[in-house]
Design a protein around this motif. Structure first.
Motif, PDB file in Angstrom:
ATOM      1  N   ARG A 120       0.752  -1.109  -0.093  1.00 34.36           N
ATOM      2  CA  ARG A 120      -0.029   0.032  -0.140  1.00 34.36           C
ATOM      3  C   ARG A 120       1.047   1.221   0.043  1.00 34.36           C
ATOM      4  O   ARG A 120       0.527   2.249  -0.628  1.00 34.36           O
ATOM      5  N   TYR A 121       2.019   1.318   0.826  1.00 36.13           N
ATOM      6  CA  TYR A 121       2.937   2.269   0.642  1.00 36.13           C
ATOM      7  C   TYR A 121       3.532   2.853  -0.636  1.00 36.13           C
ATOM      8  O   TYR A 121       3.491   3.827  -1.129  1.00 36.13           O
ATOM      9  N   VAL A 122       3.955   1.646  -1.350  1.00 39.80           N
ATOM     10  CA  VAL A 122       4.429   1.799  -2.687  1.00 39.80           C
ATOM     11  C   VAL A 122       3.315   2.255  -3.693  1.00 39.80           C
ATOM     12  O   VAL A 122       3.613   3.274  -4.522  1.00 39.80           O
ATOM     13  N   ALA A 123       2.052   1.870  -3.355  1.00 35.11           N
ATOM     14  CA  ALA A 123       1.061   2.203  -4.408  1.00 35.11           C
ATOM     15  C   ALA A 123       0.492   3.529  -4.441  1.00 35.11           C
ATOM     16  O   ALA A 123       0.395   4.055  -5.217  1.00 35.11           O
ATOM     17  N   ILE A 124       0.688   4.112  -3.195  1.00 36.00           N
ATOM     18  CA  ILE A 124       0.254   5.343  -2.713  1.00 36.00           C
ATOM     19  C   ILE A 124       1.330   6.318  -2.910  1.00 36.00           C
ATOM     20  O   ILE A 124       1.052   7.626  -3.432  1.00 36.00           O
ATOM     21  N   SER A 215       4.310   3.552   8.762  1.00 34.94           N
ATOM     22  CA  SER A 215       3.992   3.362   7.218  1.00 34.94           C
ATOM     23  C   SER A 215       2.622   3.900   6.929  1.00 34.94           C
ATOM     24  O   SER A 215       2.511   4.688   5.688  1.00 34.94           O
ATOM     25  N   TYR A 216       1.568   3.658   7.746  1.00 29.51           N
ATOM     26  CA  TYR A 216       0.019   3.970   7.359  1.00 29.51           C
ATOM     27  C   TYR A 216       0.141   5.599   7.627  1.00 29.51           C
ATOM     28  O   TYR A 216      -0.734   6.348   6.960  1.00 29.51           O
ATOM     29  N   ILE A 217       0.738   6.319   8.785  1.00 33.79           N
ATOM     30  CA  ILE A 217       0.807   7.506   8.658  1.00 33.79           C
ATOM     31  C   ILE A 217       1.742   8.495   7.655  1.00 33.79           C
ATOM     32  O   ILE A 217       0.882   9.312   7.007  1.00 33.79           O
ATOM     33  N   SER A 236     -10.429   3.547   1.990  1.00 31.90           N
ATOM     34  CA  SER A 236     -11.150   2.379   2.526  1.00 31.90           C
ATOM     35  C   SER A 236     -10.310   0.915   2.509  1.00 31.90           C
ATOM     36  O   SER A 236     -10.473   0.325   3.424  1.00 31.90           O
ATOM     37  N   THR A 237      -9.148   1.072   1.557  1.00 35.79           N
ATOM     38  CA  THR A 237      -8.175  -0.243   1.478  1.00 35.79           C
ATOM     39  C   THR A 237      -7.258  -0.122   2.520  1.00 35.79           C
ATOM     40  O   THR A 237      -7.168  -1.117   3.479  1.00 35.79           O
ATOM     41  N   CYS A 238      -6.837   1.093   3.178  1.00 32.94           N
ATOM     42  CA  CYS A 238      -5.962   1.324   4.043  1.00 32.94           C
ATOM     43  C   CYS A 238      -6.653   1.248   5.555  1.00 32.94           C
ATOM     44  O   CYS A 238      -6.136   0.516   6.410  1.00 32.94           O
ATOM     45  N   SER A 239      -7.773   1.711   5.574  1.00 33.53           N
ATOM     46  CA  SER A 239      -8.663   1.480   7.057  1.00 33.53           C
ATOM     47  C   SER A 239      -8.862  -0.084   7.286  1.00 33.53           C
ATOM     48  O   SER A 239      -8.663  -0.556   8.567  1.00 33.53           O
ATOM     49  N   SER A 240      -9.018  -0.874   6.227  1.00 31.16           N
ATOM     50  CA  SER A 240      -9.280  -2.364   6.534  1.00 31.16           C
ATOM     51  C   SER A 240      -7.895  -2.809   6.811  1.00 31.16           C
ATOM     52  O   SER A 240      -7.968  -3.699   7.927  1.00 31.16           O
ATOM     53  N   HIS A 241      -6.884  -2.609   6.568  1.00 32.64           N
ATOM     54  CA  HIS A 241      -5.622  -3.101   6.831  1.00 32.64           C
ATOM     55  C   HIS A 241      -5.348  -2.543   8.267  1.00 32.64           C
ATOM     56  O   HIS A 241      -4.854  -3.438   9.131  1.00 32.64           O
ATOM     57  N   ILE A 242      -5.537  -1.415   8.466  1.00 36.56           N
ATOM     58  CA  ILE A 242      -5.277  -0.853   9.979  1.00 36.56           C
ATOM     59  C   ILE A 242      -6.151  -1.750  10.994  1.00 36.56           C
ATOM     60  O   ILE A 242      -5.581  -1.990  12.122  1.00 36.56           O
ATOM     61  N   MET A 243      -7.286  -1.859  10.598  1.00 39.14           N
ATOM     62  CA  MET A 243      -8.405  -2.644  11.600  1.00 39.14           C
ATOM     63  C   MET A 243      -7.706  -3.666  11.749  1.00 39.14           C
ATOM     64  O   MET A 243      -7.849  -4.489  13.123  1.00 39.14           O
ATOM     65  N   VAL A 244      -7.190  -4.603  10.857  1.00 38.28           N
ATOM     66  CA  VAL A 244      -6.678  -6.087  11.041  1.00 38.28           C
ATOM     67  C   VAL A 244      -5.192  -6.080  11.913  1.00 38.28           C
ATOM     68  O   VAL A 244      -5.203  -6.898  12.641  1.00 38.28           O
ATOM     69  N   VAL A 245      -4.616  -4.981  11.676  1.00 30.64           N
ATOM     70  CA  VAL A 245      -3.292  -4.830  12.249  1.00 30.64           C
ATOM     71  C   VAL A 245      -3.482  -4.676  13.894  1.00 30.64           C
ATOM     72  O   VAL A 245      -2.956  -5.185  14.719  1.00 30.64           O
ATOM     73  N   VAL A 246      -4.593  -3.668  14.007  1.00 32.79           N
ATOM     74  CA  VAL A 246      -4.751  -3.380  15.454  1.00 32.79           C
ATOM     75  C   VAL A 246      -5.382  -4.667  16.221  1.00 32.79           C
ATOM     76  O   VAL A 246      -5.002  -5.117  17.269  1.00 32.79           O
ATOM     77  N   LEU A 247      -6.119  -5.373  15.522  1.00 33.50           N
ATOM     78  CA  LEU A 247      -6.938  -6.757  16.139  1.00 33.50           C
ATOM     79  C   LEU A 247      -5.915  -7.465  16.461  1.00 33.50           C
ATOM     80  O   LEU A 247      -6.036  -8.475  17.494  1.00 33.50           O
ATOM     81  N   PHE A 248      -4.565  -7.807  15.647  1.00 29.06           N
ATOM     82  CA  PHE A 248      -3.818  -8.598  15.846  1.00 29.06           C
ATOM     83  C   PHE A 248      -2.675  -8.232  16.649  1.00 29.06           C
ATOM     84  O   PHE A 248      -2.352  -9.056  17.644  1.00 29.06           O
ATOM     85  N   PHE A 249      -2.336  -7.085  16.608  1.00 31.13           N
ATOM     86  CA  PHE A 249      -1.222  -6.581  17.196  1.00 31.13           C
ATOM     87  C   PHE A 249      -1.327  -6.201  18.962  1.00 31.13           C
ATOM     88  O   PHE A 249      -0.417  -6.401  19.421  1.00 31.13           O
ATOM     89  N   VAL A 250      -2.499  -5.548  18.938  1.00 25.90           N
ATOM     90  CA  VAL A 250      -2.693  -4.884  20.213  1.00 25.90           C
ATOM     91  C   VAL A 250      -2.552  -6.031  21.356  1.00 25.90           C
ATOM     92  O   VAL A 250      -1.876  -6.106  22.348  1.00 25.90           O
ATOM     93  N   PRO A 251      -3.394  -7.151  21.310  1.00 23.83           N
ATOM     94  CA  PRO A 251      -3.280  -8.233  22.299  1.00 23.83           C
ATOM     95  C   PRO A 251      -2.085  -8.919  22.270  1.00 23.83           C
ATOM     96  O   PRO A 251      -1.485  -9.190  23.530  1.00 23.83           O
ATOM     97  N   CYS A 252      -1.165  -9.042  20.915  1.00 21.65           N
ATOM     98  CA  CYS A 252      -0.068  -9.449  21.240  1.00 21.65           C
ATOM     99  C   CYS A 252       1.009  -8.774  21.991  1.00 21.65           C
ATOM    100  O   CYS A 252       1.812  -9.170  22.593  1.00 21.65           O
ATOM    101  N   ILE A 253       0.989  -7.398  21.965  1.00 25.92           N
ATOM    102  CA  ILE A 253       1.771  -6.523  22.508  1.00 25.92           C
ATOM    103  C   ILE A 253       1.424  -6.565  24.278  1.00 25.92           C
ATOM    104  O   ILE A 253       2.188  -6.743  24.906  1.00 25.92           O
ATOM    105  N   TYR A 254       0.180  -6.684  24.743  1.00 27.91           N
ATOM    106  CA  TYR A 254      -0.098  -6.809  25.849  1.00 27.91           C
ATOM    107  C   TYR A 254       0.380  -8.081  26.466  1.00 27.91           C
ATOM    108  O   TYR A 254       0.847  -7.922  27.610  1.00 27.91           O
TER     109      TYR A 254
END
Length: 309
Positions: A120-124, A215-217, A236-254
């Motif tokens: 997504r970074y390269v595409a945008i 990267s998303y910033i 629309s595309t990036c928000s989907s990616h961000i939601m998935v990243v948050v769902l996976f990473f936040v519990p892992c970090i905790y």
């Protein structure tokens, strides 16, 4: 130094002590697992049977869906079985295999999410060079690197756990074999080992999460120059990616940043990245993506037409 290991099996304490609640959870997780299989197989079938497989973003999504199915299958079927069983036991060898596969497949999934963020970074940010940078050869190289890094992460963790002595208590306060609940059963001082685990997992997860957020910033910053229609599609595309990243990473970090001895909600938080995130990923990527919806309709209409002939 000789390792004294008197433990031949471990007993899972499970998610809940109440038998009736565990029976309810049995049906809940069974439905969740069926949803994971169905949702991710629909994505796999849609992408591989349509023109979307030619696009790097959907090529990575295809691999992410495959990882979701494999990763969830290392944990949830045994969890479902244990919720219905009176005795939740696992042999020492099977426990070590589960520890390795969970961290191996989880590691691969994390690096695939990094690949998707890079795409997504390269595409945008560099749209004119997109097809040159994200060609199929480079995409395959990124996937191979994800598998290699996932393997090295998990093998290092496995070798460390295999070197530890388990000589007494064998009750794991969890629903699968993970490194932190296993460390609580080790019959020696684990202060140094806990630091190594935090360094291997906690800092790695935090670092990758910060790279993804950065990267998303940068992507959002570069969207200012786009037209309103282009911004909407990219967001629309990036928000989907961000939601998935948050769902996976936040519990892992905790889970992996806090030390092994601390009293926290590790097993409850683990449900988010072992069950909930893989179940929601197909919905997140399809409900907000018109291109995916159109491809799904076309693929399923072609399949139904071929069956009717």
């Amino acid at each position: 130094m000789e390792i004294h290991n008197n433990v031949t099996e471990f007993i899972f304490m499970g998610l809940w002590g109440n038998r009736y609640i565990e029976l309810l959870l049995f049906f809940f997780f069974l439905l969740c697992y069926l949803a994971v299989l169905m949702g991710n197989f629909i994505i796999l079938l849609t992408i591989t049977c349509s023109h979307l497989i030619e696009q790097p973003m959907y090529y990575f999504l295809c691999h992410l869906s495959l990882m979701d199915v494999c990763y969830t299958s290392t944990v949830v079927p045994r969890l479902i079985r244990d919720l219905a069983a009176a005795r939740k036991n696992i042999s020492y060898g099977a426990c070590m295999i589960q520890l390795f596969t969970v961290h191996f497949l989880g590691g691969v999934e994390i690096f695939i999410l990094v690949c998707m963020a890079l795409d997504r970074y390269v595409a945008i940010v560099k749209p004119l060079h997109y097809m040159v940078i994200m060609n199929r050869k480079n995409c395959n190289l990124l996937i191979a690197m994800a598998w290699l890094l996932g393997f090295w992460h998990s093998i290092a963790l496995l070798l460390m756990v295999l070197s530890l002595p388990f000589c007494g208590p064998n009750q794991i306060n969890h629903y699968f074999c993970d490194v932190k609940p296993l460390l609580k059963l080790v019959c020696k001082d684990i202060h140094v080992v806990s630091i190594l685990v935090i360094a291997n997992q906690g800092m790695a997860v935090v670092s990758i999460f910060l790279v993804l957020v950065s990267s998303y910033i940068l992507i959002l910053y570069n969207l200012r120059a786009r037209s309103s229609a282009g911004r909407r599609k990219a967001l629309s595309t990036c928000s989907s990616h961000i939601m998935v990243v948050v769902l996976f990473f936040v519990p892992c970090i905790y889970i992996y940043v806090l030390p092994a001895g601390s009293e926290n909600k590790d097993k409850e938080m683990s449900v988010f990245y072992t069950v909930i995130a893989p179940m929601l990923n197909p919905l997140i990527y399809t409900l907000r993506n018109m291109e995916m919806k159109l491809a799904m309709r076309k693929t399923w209409s072609q399949l139904s037409h071929s069956e009717s002939q």
